[in-house]
Scaffold this active site. Structure first.
Site, mmCIF file in Angstrom:
data_model
loop_
_atom_site.group_PDB
_atom_site.id
_atom_site.type_symbol
_atom_site.label_atom_id
_atom_site.label_comp_id
_atom_site.label_asym_id
_atom_site.label_seq_id
_atom_site.Cartn_x
_atom_site.Cartn_y
_atom_site.Cartn_z
ATOM 1 C CE LYS A 53 -3.842 -2.491 2.078
ATOM 2 N NZ LYS A 53 -4.649 -2.871 3.237
ATOM 3 C CD GLN A 97 -3.629 -4.525 6.372
ATOM 4 O OE1 GLN A 97 -3.746 -3.443 5.816
ATOM 5 N NE2 GLN A 97 -4.012 -5.649 5.788
ATOM 6 C CG ASP A 120 -9.971 -0.046 5.483
ATOM 7 O OD1 ASP A 120 -9.828 -0.550 4.368
ATOM 8 O OD2 ASP A 120 -9.126 -0.125 6.391
#
Ligand code: GUN
Length: 287
Positions: A53, A97, A120
């Site tokens: 990422k 994460q 997210d």
């Protein structure tokens, strides 16, 4: 005749090209898009995902701030870190994460993130907007899959879609995105009784189990000319595999995604896109 490969690398690149232009445009307005990542513990797969990422952010001109935290961090310490990122005006997107170590509560963690920095799409506010067809920031894997359908001009209207996943990151957001496109969606899971029959009658199967010891989507389970989107990635017999064997599935399907090189690159590309969206949202609020 074999079907058409849905190539995640090519489609992700087209998203990245657009993101790069948008990042340049924001910079001319004095906004330097920035994503903060939070990685807790030493799960090697998570570390690799976060590294990828960061690399992708660099490619498109998004700054990253990297927070690597000890596996034993408490919920309170993590909450304080998220609160600091929420109020830091130089940070536009926050990604914690997943999965988290056992002592941490996933809902308490993700719902602590400011909804305008929630790249997210996991906060209750953003999930609520999605359900009400007003989504702004949507979970990256589901929106990446929708981008794949768009790229190949695959119409979802009236199509029977079988989803094999009911997680907050994949199955639930996808359900709403597909419904918005007028698909008929059936969400399956470990307790579903007639999975094979449901798959055989589906026009599109989106599978995300990720454990070959429990589940394999075989060519016998799909209908001729069906579409298979394989979201899973796991190690099985020394290889990285999805829930299906692409080389076999593509002989029967009209379209299918390979693993690796399918949905994975799309998740990263959509994270970049969400970071740009968050950067413009944040700047509108700051003004
Ligand atoms: N772990 C696996 N996929 C994801 C994702 O899309 N976002 C986060 N935060 N964690 C993940």
């Amino acid at each position: 005749m074999a079907g058409i490969k849905i190539d995640g690398k090519i489609i992700a690149q087209s998203v990245k090209d657009r993101v790069k232009k948008a990042a340049e445009e924001l910079k001319t307005q004095g906004i330097d898009p920035c994503l903060a990542t939070v990685l807790i513990g030493d799960n090697p797969a998570s570390a690799t995902y976060v590294k990828n990422k960061h690399k992708a952010c660099q490619e498109v001109g998004i700054i990253t701030k990297d927070h690597k935290l000890d596996a034993n961090i408490t919920q309170l310490e993590l909450t304080n870190i998220i609160d600091n990122l929420n109020t830091d005006n130089s940070v536009h997107g926050i990604l914690v994460q997943l999965p988290l170590p056992e002592q941490l509560d996933e809902f308490a963690t993700t719902s602590r993130i400011s909804p305008v920095k929630d790249v997210d799409g996991l906060t209750p506010y953003n999930v609520g907007l999605l359900v009400m067809k007003k989504a702004v920031l949507v979970a990256c894997t589901p929106s990446g899959i929708m981008e794949m359908f768009d790229y190949h001009k695959i119409s979802l209207e009236g199509e029977n879609v079988v989803l094999i996943n009911r997680s907050n990151l994949v199955g639930k957001p996808l359900y709403h995105l597909l419904l918005e496109k007028n698909a008929t969606v059936i969400t399956c899971h470990s307790k579903t009784k007639n999975l094979t029959e449901l798959c055989q009658s589906a026009d599109i199967i989106i599978t995300a189990v990720g454990d070959r010891n429990r589940f394999t989507l075989t060519p016998e389970m799909i209908k001729k000319g069906g579409i298979v989107i394989d979201v899973a990635i796991s190690r099985f017999q020394e290889k990285l595999v999805g829930d299906s064997d692409y080389d076999q599935i593509i002989q029967k399907a009209s379209f299918a995604t390979p693993v690796p090189g399918g949905v994975g690159p799309m998740t990263v590309a959509m994270l970049l896109k969400n970071t740009i969206t968050a950067a413009s949202l944040n700047s509108q609020i700051e003004r």
